[in-house]
Design an enzyme around this catalytic site. Structure first.
Site, PDB file in Angstrom:
ATOM      1  N   SER A  61       9.112  10.845   5.765  1.00  0.00           N
ATOM      2  CA  SER A  61       7.777  10.524   6.283  1.00  0.00           C
ATOM      3  C   SER A  61       7.112   9.313   5.635  1.00  0.00           C
ATOM      4  O   SER A  61       6.059   8.886   6.091  1.00  0.00           O
ATOM      5  CB  SER A  61       6.850  11.733   6.154  1.00  0.00           C
ATOM      6  OG  SER A  61       7.150  12.679   7.159  1.00  0.00           O
ATOM      7  N   LYS A 199       1.645   7.829   0.383  1.00  0.00           N
ATOM      8  CA  LYS A 199       2.300   8.600   1.440  1.00  0.00           C
ATOM      9  C   LYS A 199       3.429   9.416   0.825  1.00  0.00           C
ATOM     10  O   LYS A 199       4.179   8.930  -0.015  1.00  0.00           O
ATOM     11  CB  LYS A 199       2.880   7.688   2.535  1.00  0.00           C
ATOM     12  CG  LYS A 199       3.451   8.484   3.707  1.00  0.00           C
ATOM     13  CD  LYS A 199       2.342   9.129   4.505  1.00  0.00           C
ATOM     14  CE  LYS A 199       2.835  10.192   5.478  1.00  0.00           C
ATOM     15  NZ  LYS A 199       3.090  11.502   4.818  1.00  0.00           N
ATOM     16  N   THR A 200       3.518  10.661   1.273  1.00  0.00           N
ATOM     17  CA  THR A 200       4.593  11.545   0.843  1.00  0.00           C
ATOM     18  C   THR A 200       5.703  11.569   1.883  1.00  0.00           C
ATOM     19  O   THR A 200       5.526  11.132   3.026  1.00  0.00           O
ATOM     20  CB  THR A 200       4.088  12.986   0.652  1.00  0.00           C
ATOM     21  OG1 THR A 200       3.506  13.426   1.893  1.00  0.00           O
ATOM     22  CG2 THR A 200       3.058  13.062  -0.461  1.00  0.00           C
ATOM     23  N   GLY A 201       6.844  12.119   1.485  1.00  0.00           N
ATOM     24  CA  GLY A 201       7.948  12.316   2.408  1.00  0.00           C
ATOM     25  C   GLY A 201       8.900  13.357   1.840  1.00  0.00           C
ATOM     26  O   GLY A 201       8.960  13.554   0.619  1.00  0.00           O
TER      27      GLY A 201
END
Length: 255
Positions: A61, A199-201
């Site tokens: 993501s 932002k995470t993923g």
């Protein structure tokens, strides 16, 4: 020959940056992975686990950063506040099961929202954008609606940091209006010490599941870019992505 010498010097400096203090933080959380931290003005670099930092990995993501730029540039959304109607299909997270905007879809990492627009963008067009943005290995695969989750696209922690630097400096070949919108939706928190955008993923389609936490942190005197990648199998341990990052930033007296 001169370029090779410069590269070797840089490599040596990065290896030295893999200090025992960062290692102790990873050990204290009982997690394996890597972190790359680079400053904008003072040119400071901190790296842990150089081998993994240079390993191309699925962006998961975190690809929502360039994907948001692409969606806006394709005029599939006017801005970050336009309503994206929910299709009434129940999904994994409750926060996904409602109308969204680009801002909320980014914050909640809403997969169906981004897939809705990705299906309107061809593989060939995505490949052109990846080359234009110089993002990762610039490969898509066979499905334009999920390649960042299970396709051929790969990116290293170093490349994540370099892309974030270009984004922050508006040094990407797209309209600054769209770049600024994406930087706005990346905003996570602000206090007296810093402003954090991120932002995470979480890549779950690979054998060794891994989680990302990437972004930039602004203090009064400096801007710091970071990319953390951790080997995480359990959904309940995803909070380590941010925890480890902030602990390292504290240890390095960035915050």
């Amino acid at each position: 020959m001169k370029k090779l010498f410069v590269f070797l010097l840089l490599l040596c400096s990065l290896v030295k940056a893999e200090d025992i203090e960062i290692k102790s933080i990873f050990n204290s959380f009982d997690v394996d992975g890597t972190i790359v931290i680079q400053s904008l003005y003072s040119k400071k670099n901190y790296v842990y686990n150089l081998n993994r930092a240079t390993k191309p990995l699925l962006p998961a993501s975190t690809f929502k950063i360039p994907n948001s730029l692409i969606i806006l540039n394709e005029k599939l959304l006017h801005d970050e506040n336009q309503i994206i109607k929910w299709d009434k299909k129940k999904r994994f997270l409750n926060v996904w099961n409602q109308d969204q905007t680009l801002k909320t879809a980014f914050r909640y990492s809403c997969v169906w929202c981004y897939q809705k627009f990705a299906k309107k963008i061809s593989i060939q067009k995505y490949e052109k954008y990846l080359k234009l943005l110089d993002y990762g290995n610039k490969k898509v695969g066979i499905d334009s609606s999920s390649f960042w989750l299970d396709g051929d696209i790969k990116i290293t922690a170093f490349e994540q940091v370099e892309f974030l630097r270009k984004l922050y400096l508006n040094n990407l070949p797209l309209d600054k209006k769209y770049i600024n919108i994406v930087k706005d939706i990346m905003f996570e928190e602000k206090n007296r010490k810093y402003k954090l955008s991120s932002k995470t993923g979480w890549a779950t389609s690979v054998k060794n599941k891994h989680g990302w936490y990437v972004g930039f942190l602004e203090t009064k005197k400096e801007v710091w870019f970071f990319a953390t990648n951790l080997l995480i199998e359990d959904f309940k341990r995803l909070d380590l992505r941010k925890k480890v990052t902030l602990e390292v930033l504290k240890q390095k007296r960035v915050i």
